[in-house]
Each structure stands twice: as structure tokens, then as C-alpha cells.
Design a protein around this motif. Structure first.
Motif, PDB file in Angstrom:
ATOM      1  N   GLU A 227       0.835  -1.186   0.000  1.00 18.99           N
ATOM      2  CA  GLU A 227       0.000   0.000   0.000  1.00 18.99           C
ATOM      3  C   GLU A 227       0.878   1.247   0.000  1.00 18.99           C
ATOM      4  O   GLU A 227       2.009   1.217   0.502  1.00 18.99           O
ATOM      5  N   PRO A 228       0.378   2.361  -0.537  1.00 19.88           N
ATOM      6  CA  PRO A 228       1.179   3.595  -0.530  1.00 19.88           C
ATOM      7  C   PRO A 228       1.453   4.056   0.891  1.00 19.88           C
ATOM      8  O   PRO A 228       0.584   3.974   1.763  1.00 19.88           O
ATOM      9  N   VAL A 229       2.673   4.565   1.123  1.00 15.29           N
ATOM     10  CA  VAL A 229       3.098   4.909   2.475  1.00 15.29           C
ATOM     11  C   VAL A 229       2.399   6.159   2.990  1.00 15.29           C
ATOM     12  O   VAL A 229       2.153   6.292   4.188  1.00 15.29           O
ATOM     13  N   GLY A 230       2.075   7.101   2.098  1.00 20.25           N
ATOM     14  CA  GLY A 230       1.472   8.354   2.528  1.00 20.25           C
ATOM     15  C   GLY A 230       2.168   9.536   1.890  1.00 20.25           C
ATOM     16  O   GLY A 230       2.986   9.381   0.976  1.00 20.25           O
ATOM     17  N   PRO A 231       1.878  10.741   2.339  1.00 20.38           N
ATOM     18  CA  PRO A 231       2.519  11.931   1.769  1.00 20.38           C
ATOM     19  C   PRO A 231       4.044  11.880   1.924  1.00 20.38           C
ATOM     20  O   PRO A 231       4.563  11.534   2.986  1.00 20.38           O
ATOM     21  N   VAL A 232       4.733  12.239   0.863  1.00 26.76           N
ATOM     22  CA  VAL A 232       6.187  12.169   0.803  1.00 26.76           C
ATOM     23  C   VAL A 232       6.770  13.583   0.761  1.00 26.76           C
ATOM     24  O   VAL A 232       6.293  14.430  -0.013  1.00 26.76           O
TER      25      VAL A 232
ATOM     26  N   ILE B  46       3.521  14.040   7.033  1.00 22.29           N
ATOM     27  CA  ILE B  46       4.569  13.417   6.215  1.00 22.29           C
ATOM     28  C   ILE B  46       4.882  12.016   6.734  1.00 22.29           C
ATOM     29  O   ILE B  46       5.170  11.824   7.915  1.00 22.29           O
ATOM     30  N   ARG B  47       4.853  11.044   5.849  1.00 24.19           N
ATOM     31  CA  ARG B  47       5.117   9.656   6.218  1.00 24.19           C
ATOM     32  C   ARG B  47       6.433   9.128   5.632  1.00 24.19           C
ATOM     33  O   ARG B  47       6.871   8.046   6.001  1.00 24.19           O
ATOM     34  N   LYS B  48       7.019   9.893   4.702  1.00 24.76           N
ATOM     35  CA  LYS B  48       8.201   9.394   4.003  1.00 24.76           C
ATOM     36  C   LYS B  48       9.074  10.584   3.614  1.00 24.76           C
ATOM     37  O   LYS B  48       8.567  11.623   3.178  1.00 24.76           O
TER      38      LYS B  48
END
Length: 476
Positions: free
Chosen positions: A140-145, A221-223
Motif C-alpha cells: 500500500e502507498p506509504v502516505g505523503p512524501v 509526512i510519512r516518508k
């Protein structure tokens, strides 16, 4: 001729400038003249970008692989249509020869096309379970980068930072280098014009430490994806730990090149000279420390000096130029310091070692040899047009020197013996190794280092996976 564009930020699809914001002068490194004034983000701008990035992730994570691929392929087509204009802008603000900037743009095209295909290859798996039970593993996508890109590849670095999150289903806030903003904006605009929702990708600029602390201090921010120096990378990694933000770090290098007596020395010279002075040596994977077997040392050193003398230094927009200026005034100063220190400690200066002209940031293609180990340049990445050439007795000593530093991004070797080639591939401590070649990258190949050169990969399937997380689902 292409006109340098008016500068702005892109927040939620809106071009943001003016409003009393601070500005940063963008300079043409070939002339020293100001090209434009770049607006810098205030805290309110960053808060707005974070809010929109959260909305963009909620939207884009639901997109289909086909929708993401359509945007990436469309952006690749637009980059092809705009290739000459984008390349000229990159040359204006960074200095590299136009033909190098165009190659860089084409690398972006290939990467976006590869990532478009990768959208449909983000496979999970089903585990073997007793009848009536089901367990699956899904990506799954990690989130906002938050993506921070440097100035040395003003088109390619933003392309990497934008392409992977878009392919993975993430939103992204890009902070590219303030020295080269128009190139990054051009790449992002291709994605937006290809149909990417404006909430999904944004571009901000600002005082680097202010922007990084603000973005990485937010739970949105997750990444973090960062390309730059090891010193800055360590600082950002510490900031990222407070919110347990995942990181991809592509940091500095000090590329060793091993040249053995059984190698095709003429071919090695042809390749190494071109590789060393590409982008005036301002390349993280630049071949830099030439570790040469004694029986071919003089031939290689003298051939390199001759090759350096054939490099045509000039404005990157001039047709005959093979090496442009350095990107900013800090780089020639660093060259003077490092080369001067080496010569003072006993190194032999074979070519270059000085600035060229009184306009712009030009530096002569340089060669130093027989450099003592206590010279600063033997430990510090020069990031400029200087080759360090030293003789060594045997394979073990050469490998030990290649692995001596804490960096491990790219390493190269020139050798004829197939068994030696395999030993080198196994023993060299680097994320990427070129054997009888300096081609160590590709859209389908992971790009990244080990040790102080960072962790994680860009490009290839690994580049998209770096923007995703695993989830195991068990059904009773």
C-alpha cells in the motif's frame, strides 16, 4: 531561444509568488548574471502545502494502476515535446552542456515510462492456509512524501522524486534546490498537464533548514526522500526520527576506480576521462579516486592528463562545449582548497588546478597524482573536475584502498581476468559496481549506496516499493 521563465511555487495547483515573500536570486553560472527571483515559502505556505498533501493522498491512494500509468506516460510524452526548452533552462541555471541536459531529460522520460508499467506490477501474495482461512500480503502507498532534490541534476533529480510517489499512489511535496528551480517546475508541470490532480504533487522552495524542519515536524509526512550530502542527510535523518518517518537517503560518494594491468587501458582512459568531467565532476557517482596497478600507472596518468587537456570548457549553450562552469561560487573555492592542500602535502599537479576567466564559475579540468593519504581530498568528496591518480602494487592493496572510506555509492573497475572481475564484484563495498563500464544506472535498476552513502534505492521496482508499506491481512 528559450526565455528563462518567471519563477513561482506550485501549491494546490496554484502558482504562488509575490505577497511580500522573501526571494532568492537564481544565477547563470556561466555569466554570474541573475536570471530571476525565486519566492521562498513562509510557514503559512508550508502549512497549506501539508494540508493539501493530506487531501491529495486520500484522493490518489484510491486511483487505479491504469490512472497512474496514464499520467506518467502522458508526462513522458510532454517532456519529449518540451525537451529542448527544458534542457536549455537546465543549462541556464545549472551550467552543464546542453547535450548533457537533454540526455538527463531523456532519462526522466524513460523512468516515467518504466514507472507507468510498474503501476501494474505492484504484486502482493497469498499465503498457504488451511481450508476456510485466507492470508494475504499487500503493498500500500506509504502516505505523503517530502522529497528534497539537489542542484546537480536539475531535471533528473526532481523526476526521481516525483515519479516514484505518483506511481505508488502517494502525494508528494517537492523541495528542489533553490539554485535550479525552473527545471524542477518544468518537470512537475508536465505531470500536472498530463492530468495529475493538483493536490497530489506540489513544489515549494525556501530556506532549507526552515522547510525541512517544518515538513518533517508534521505528522502528515510519512516518508522522506533525500539526495544530497552525507552531512545534511544525517541531519535530516535525525529530524525524521521524531515522527518515525521512513527514509530513502542517496548521499555522498568518493568513487574509486581500480585499473589493473590486464585491462584495456586505452578504453579505460576514453571512458574515465569522459566520466570524470561530465557535469564538471558534480556527480555523486563521479569516478574520482583512480587506484592504478603500478605497471600501467604512468601510461594511465599521462593519458589522463592528455585527455584533460582536450576538454572544451565554456558556456553550456555553446555547441562546442564539453564541460560547463561549476554550478555556484562555492565549488571553485572548494577546488582551490582541496587541490592546494594536496599539492602542499606533496601531490603532483598534472593539469588544471585553477579557475578560468573572470566571469562565471569556470574551473580547469584537473589531474593530481601521487597524492599522500593525509591530503584532505583523499577523505573528502571533491564534487568537482579533479581526478586523483595513485599507484598500487596488487589487487588486495587496491581493494583495501577502494573500501577504506566510509562511503559506498559507486565503484568501478577495469580488469581483463574474468575471475578477478567476479572477485571485485563481490569485494567492493558499494551499492553499484561498474566492471569495464561506467554505465551503472537505468530506469529498471536500483540506484543507491551503502555505509555513509545512504540507504534505500531509487529507480527500478525498488524505487516504487520505497514509497509503499507492507500489510498482512489474515481472515478466519
Amino acid at each position: 531561444m528559450t526565455q528563462y521563465p518567471t519563477l513561482h511555487m506550485i501549491i494546490g495547483g496554484e502558482k504562488v509568488s509575490g505577497g511580500g515573500r522573501r526571494t532568492f536570486p537564481v544565477v547563470n553560472p556561466a555569466t554570474g548574471e541573475t536570471l530571476g527571483e525565486l519566492p521562498l515559502a513562509e510557514p503559512a505556505d508550508l502549512d497549506r502545502a501539508l494540508e493539501i498533501a493530506a487531501e491529495g493522498f486520500a484522493l490518489w491512494r484510491k486511483s487505479t494502476p491504469q490512472e497512474r500509468a496514464h499520467v506518467l506516460n502522458g508526462a513522458a510524452r510532454l517532456m519529449l515535446e518540451r525537451a529542448d526548452d527544458l534542457a536549455r533552462i537546465a543549462t541556464m541555471e545549472q551550467g552543464k552542456p546542453f547535450h548533457e541536459a537533454r540526455i538527463e531529460l531523456m532519462m526522466n522520460v524513460g523512468l516515467f515510462q518504466f514507472y507507468a508499467g510498474e503501476c501494474s506490477r505492484l504484486y502482493g501474495r497469498e499465503l498457504v492456509r488451511p481450508e476456510g482461512q485466507r492470508s494475504t500480503v499487500r503493498w500500500e502507498p506509504v502516505g505523503p512524501v517530502a522529497a528534497f532534490a539537489p542542484w546537480n541534476f536539475p531535471l533528473g533529480n526532481p523526476g526521481r522524486k516525483l515519479g516514484a510517489p505518483v506511481a505508488a499512489g502517494c502525494s508528494v511535496i517537492l523541495k528542489s534546490a533553490e539554485e535550479t528551480p525552473a527545471s524542477a517546475l518544468g518537470v512537475l508541470q508536465c505531470l500536472l498537464d498530463a492530468g495529475l490532480p493538483p493536490q497530489v504533487a506540489q513544489a515549494v522552495f525556501g530556506v532549507p533548514d526552515e522547510v525541512s524542519r517544518h515538513l518533517l515536524g508534521s505528522p502528515v509526512i510519512r516518508k522522506l526522500s533525500f539526495t544530497g550530502s552525507t552531512v545534511v542527510g544525517k541531519h535530516l535523518a535525525r529530524l525524521a526520527t521524531d515522527n518515525m518517518i521512513r527514509t530513502t537517503m542517496e548521499l555522498g560518494g568518493h568513487g574509486p576506480v581500480l585499473v589493473f594491468g590486464d585491462a584495456d587501458v586505452d578504453k579505460a582512459l576514453e571512458t574515465c576521462v569522459a566520466g570524470k568531467y561530465r557535469n564538471a565532476g558534480q556527480v555523486c557517482v563521479s569516478p574520482t579516486r583512480f587506484i592504478v596497478e603500478e605497471n600501467v600507472f604512468e601510461k594511465f596518468r599521462d593519458g589522463f592528463i592528455a585527455g584533460a587537456g582536450k576538454v572544451v570548457v565554456g558556456d553550456g549553450l555553446d555547441a562546442g562545449t564539453t564541460m560547463g562552469p561549476m554550478a555556484n561560487p562555492r565549488r571553485p573555492e572548494a577546488m582551490d582548497r582541496l587541490i592546494g592542500d594536496a599539492v602542499a602535502k606533496g601531490a603532483r599537479l598534472g593539469a588544471g588546478g585553477q579557475k578560468i576567466g573572470n566571469q562565471g564559475y569556470f574551473y580547469a579540468p584537473s589531474v593530481i597524482s601521487e597524492v599522500p593519504l593525509d591530503a584532505d581530498i583523499m577523505h573528502e568528496e571533491p564534487f568537482g573536475p579533479v581526478a586523483i591518480i595513485n599507484p598500487f602494487k596488487d589487487e588486495d592493496a587496491m581493494i583495501a584502498e577502494a573500501n577504506r572510506l566510509p562511503y559506498g555509492l559507486a565503484a568501478y573497475a577495469w580488469a581483463g581476468d574474468p575471475q578477478r572481475q567476479r572477485r571485485l564484484a563481490a569485494r567492493l563495498e558499494a551499492g553499484m559496481v561498474g566492471i569495464n563500464s561506467h554505465m551503472i544506472g537505468g530506469a529498471d535498476a536500483p540506484f543507491g549506496g551503502v555505509k555513509w552513502s545512504g540507504h534505500g534505492s531509487e529507480d527500478g521496482p525498488e524505487g516504487v516499493r520505497a514509497c509503499m508499506v507492507l500489510k498482512a491481512v489474515h481472515e478466519g
